[in-house]
Design a protein around this motif. Sequence first.
Motif, PDB file in Angstrom:
ATOM      1  N   GLN A   1      33.424  29.988  40.314  1.00 49.29           N
ATOM      2  CA  GLN A   1      33.025  31.191  41.034  1.00 49.29           C
ATOM      3  C   GLN A   1      31.591  31.599  40.728  1.00 49.29           C
TER       4      GLN A   1
ATOM      5  N   ASP B   1      39.311  43.620  37.751  1.00 47.33           N
ATOM      6  CA  ASP B   1      38.727  42.307  37.484  1.00 47.33           C
ATOM      7  C   ASP B   1      38.880  41.980  36.004  1.00 47.33           C
ATOM      8  N   GLU B   2      38.762  40.690  35.673  1.00 49.76           N
ATOM      9  CA  GLU B   2      38.929  40.291  34.268  1.00 49.76           C
ATOM     10  C   GLU B   2      37.745  39.461  33.789  1.00 49.76           C
TER      11      GLU B   2
ATOM     12  N   ASP C   1      40.487  41.407  42.344  1.00 52.36           N
ATOM     13  CA  ASP C   1      39.674  40.212  42.499  1.00 52.36           C
ATOM     14  C   ASP C   1      40.611  39.017  42.313  1.00 52.36           C
TER      15      ASP C   1
HETATM   16 MN    MN Z   1      37.252  37.908  38.795  1.00 53.42          MN
END
Ligand code: MN
Length: 313
Positions: free
Chosen positions: A70, A99-100, A204
């Motif tokens: 990504q 998100d993480e 996400d």
């Molecule tokens: Mn993400």
Amino acid sequence: MSNVVFKVSETIMQEIKENYNYYHVDQQPAGSVFVAKKPGCTITGYRSGKVMFQGKNAEEEADKWKSRAQLEPEKQTKAPAHKWSPPQHIAEQSIIGSDEVGTGDYFGPMTVAAAFVRKDQYPLLTELGVKDSKHLSDEKISSIAKDIISIIPHSVLVLRNKKYNDLQQRGMNQGKMKALLHNRALLNTIEKLSNKPYNGILIDQFVDPSVYFRYISSEKKQLTSVYFATQAEQLHLSVAAASIISRYAFLRELDQLSEQFGIKFPKGAGKQVDEVAAVLIEKEGETALEHCAKLHFTNTIKAKQLVELRSNR
Ligand code: MN
């Protein structure tokens, strides 16, 4: 048998190839750069830039690299639209995003954040520099995070290495850990809103939505009215803010670990990481790794090999 394929840059391909050095096999299909057979997963890199993970541990193995894929949006193929895709004008809505961070990093925890951004906060957050965190330096991330945490309702969860390794050794894959933490961070954030209205939730996307729902199916409270999109930080500032907050938490934890062990822990999972892990083993013994690294990464084997090489010198 599951099968995961995604595209990476040449640099990342090289890194993936080297990461599996220990498992390389000689038979290579046409068009491939390398084949590595690990117990439970065969990894094949192709000249086209595609990497394929096959076998019962495919998803878990692929998870280690997905975030790196990504990092190069130009090479990423967009996930197909599904019934959980966000509406077109989501940027004009008040959304809770999540998100993480830390899933591809050998050292340091996995952190997940959820954050609520009202549509009328867009100008302020933009002014404060909130945008896709992949384009921000660590210093910038920290300063923006400090500015926004007092302004927007949020929840940030830190899964430290010891707990992560315990869960992993009991058979939980990284995807499930992420799903559980996203669900919980989102629930925490909703609670902080104490009945203030919001238009929706945007995650996400890190796994197919159907798999996500399977992962959280055993939770008491499950958020199922959610949108999923890849590169969601570009769709709504709530996800960009969640990404910044989770990265800030990750960086702080990594700093604390570095201080605690007297070693500067690098990010990522490349060669430098093997080196530092080897130094740590030499200094504190193998068990120290449990508390600061994700043990199931191949870096563990490589670091041990380095230690052995040196001790035989
Ligand atoms: Mn993400």
